[in-house]
Motif scaffolding. Structure first.
Motif, short mmCIF file in Angstrom:
data_model
loop_
_atom_site.label_atom_id
_atom_site.label_comp_id
_atom_site.label_asym_id
_atom_site.label_seq_id
_atom_site.Cartn_x
_atom_site.Cartn_y
_atom_site.Cartn_z
N LEU A 97 2.27 9.99 6.09
CA LEU A 97 1.85 8.62 6.35
C LEU A 97 0.33 8.60 6.52
O LEU A 97 -0.18 8.84 7.59
CB LEU A 97 2.53 8.07 7.61
CG LEU A 97 2.35 6.57 7.74
CD1 LEU A 97 3.68 5.88 7.59
CD2 LEU A 97 1.76 6.21 9.07
N ASP A 98 -0.35 8.33 5.42
CA ASP A 98 -1.81 8.23 5.46
C ASP A 98 -2.19 6.76 5.54
O ASP A 98 -1.34 5.87 5.62
CB ASP A 98 -2.43 8.92 4.24
CG ASP A 98 -1.91 8.36 2.92
OD1 ASP A 98 -1.27 7.28 2.92
OD2 ASP A 98 -2.16 8.99 1.88
N SER A 99 -3.48 6.47 5.50
CA SER A 99 -3.93 5.08 5.66
C SER A 99 -3.46 4.20 4.50
O SER A 99 -3.16 3.02 4.72
CB SER A 99 -5.45 5.02 5.82
OG SER A 99 -6.08 5.57 4.68
N ALA A 100 -3.37 4.75 3.30
CA ALA A 100 -2.91 3.95 2.15
C ALA A 100 -1.44 3.56 2.33
O ALA A 100 -1.06 2.40 2.11
CB ALA A 100 -3.09 4.73 0.85
N LEU A 101 -0.63 4.52 2.73
CA LEU A 101 0.80 4.22 2.95
C LEU A 101 0.97 3.28 4.14
O LEU A 101 1.79 2.37 4.10
CB LEU A 101 1.60 5.50 3.16
CG LEU A 101 3.09 5.33 3.44
CD1 LEU A 101 3.78 4.47 2.38
CD2 LEU A 101 3.77 6.67 3.58
N ALA A 102 0.18 3.49 5.18
CA ALA A 102 0.24 2.59 6.35
C ALA A 102 -0.06 1.17 5.92
O ALA A 102 0.59 0.22 6.37
CB ALA A 102 -0.72 3.06 7.42
N SER A 103 -1.03 1.00 5.03
CA SER A 103 -1.37 -0.33 4.53
C SER A 103 -0.21 -0.93 3.74
O SER A 103 0.10 -2.11 3.88
CB SER A 103 -2.63 -0.25 3.66
OG SER A 103 -2.93 -1.50 3.11
N GLU A 104 0.45 -0.12 2.92
CA GLU A 104 1.60 -0.59 2.16
C GLU A 104 2.73 -1.02 3.10
O GLU A 104 3.35 -2.07 2.90
CB GLU A 104 2.10 0.49 1.21
CG GLU A 104 1.17 0.76 0.06
CD GLU A 104 1.62 1.93 -0.80
OE1 GLU A 104 2.58 2.64 -0.43
OE2 GLU A 104 1.00 2.14 -1.87
N LEU A 105 3.00 -0.22 4.11
CA LEU A 105 4.06 -0.55 5.06
C LEU A 105 3.72 -1.84 5.82
O LEU A 105 4.60 -2.65 6.10
CB LEU A 105 4.30 0.60 6.04
CG LEU A 105 4.84 1.90 5.45
CD1 LEU A 105 5.03 2.94 6.53
CD2 LEU A 105 6.10 1.69 4.66
N GLN A 106 2.44 -2.02 6.12
CA GLN A 106 2.02 -3.24 6.79
C GLN A 106 2.22 -4.46 5.88
O GLN A 106 2.65 -5.52 6.33
CB GLN A 106 0.56 -3.12 7.21
CG GLN A 106 0.10 -4.27 8.09
CD GLN A 106 -1.32 -4.03 8.62
OE1 GLN A 106 -2.05 -3.21 8.11
NE2 GLN A 106 -1.68 -4.79 9.63
N GLN A 107 1.95 -4.30 4.59
CA GLN A 107 2.16 -5.39 3.65
C GLN A 107 3.65 -5.73 3.55
O GLN A 107 4.02 -6.92 3.48
CB GLN A 107 1.64 -5.02 2.26
CG GLN A 107 0.13 -4.94 2.17
CD GLN A 107 -0.30 -4.43 0.80
OE1 GLN A 107 0.25 -4.83 -0.22
NE2 GLN A 107 -1.28 -3.54 0.79
N VAL A 108 4.49 -4.70 3.56
CA VAL A 108 5.94 -4.91 3.50
C VAL A 108 6.40 -5.65 4.74
O VAL A 108 7.24 -6.55 4.67
CB VAL A 108 6.68 -3.56 3.37
CG1 VAL A 108 8.15 -3.71 3.67
CG2 VAL A 108 6.46 -2.97 2.00
N TRP A 109 5.84 -5.30 5.86
CA TRP A 109 6.25 -5.91 7.13
C TRP A 109 5.93 -7.38 7.12
O TRP A 109 6.68 -8.24 7.49
CB TRP A 109 5.53 -5.23 8.28
CG TRP A 109 6.06 -5.65 9.62
CD1 TRP A 109 5.50 -6.55 10.46
CD2 TRP A 109 7.27 -5.21 10.24
NE1 TRP A 109 6.27 -6.66 11.59
CE2 TRP A 109 7.36 -5.86 11.49
CE3 TRP A 109 8.26 -4.33 9.89
CZ2 TRP A 109 8.42 -5.67 12.37
CZ3 TRP A 109 9.31 -4.13 10.77
CH2 TRP A 109 9.38 -4.79 11.98
#
Length: 117
Positions: A105-117
């Motif tokens: 879970l890097d910053s790029a994936l964290a950003s994707e998960l935040q977008q999904v949320w």
């Protein structure tokens, strides 16, 4: 009495005093009933929290949980036929392909998960 015996007696008294001040708690319950959660809360409240090593040990678990929960939410969106834009649908499909165990879970994936949320 010699000095060794006195030292042993003193140590035994100190240990007995310490044991009398300790409170032991036996947590019983079925699996997934919250026993570990209660123990962790007690540690936070009464023992000044977790060590840095313990915190770092929980980090991969939290990352894995974030990925798994996002995937579950996205599966729910599919089951409920919730409309998504093409970009949202593409991101949804991408996130659903991640391995919750192997994916970092890097910053790029964290950003994707935040977008999904």
């Amino acid at each position: 009495k010699d000095a060794t015996t006195d030292a042993i007696d003193k140590e035994i008294k100190a240990q007995n005093k310490k044991l009398k001040s300790e409170l032991k708690l036996l947590l019983l319950g079925a699996g997934e009933s919250g026993k570990s959660t209660v123990a962790k809360q007690m540690k936070i409240i009464h023992l000044k929290g977790f060590t840095q090593a313990e915190l770092l040990g929980y980090k991969p678990i939290l990352h894995s949980n974030a990925i798994e929960i996002s995937q579950i939410l996205l599966e729910g969106c599919d089951e409920l036929a919730i409309n998504m834009t093409p970009d949202e649908k593409a991101l949804s499909e991408k996130v659903k392909q991640y391995s919750s165990i192997e994916t970092v879970l890097d910053s790029a994936l964290a950003s994707e998960l935040q977008q999904v949320w």
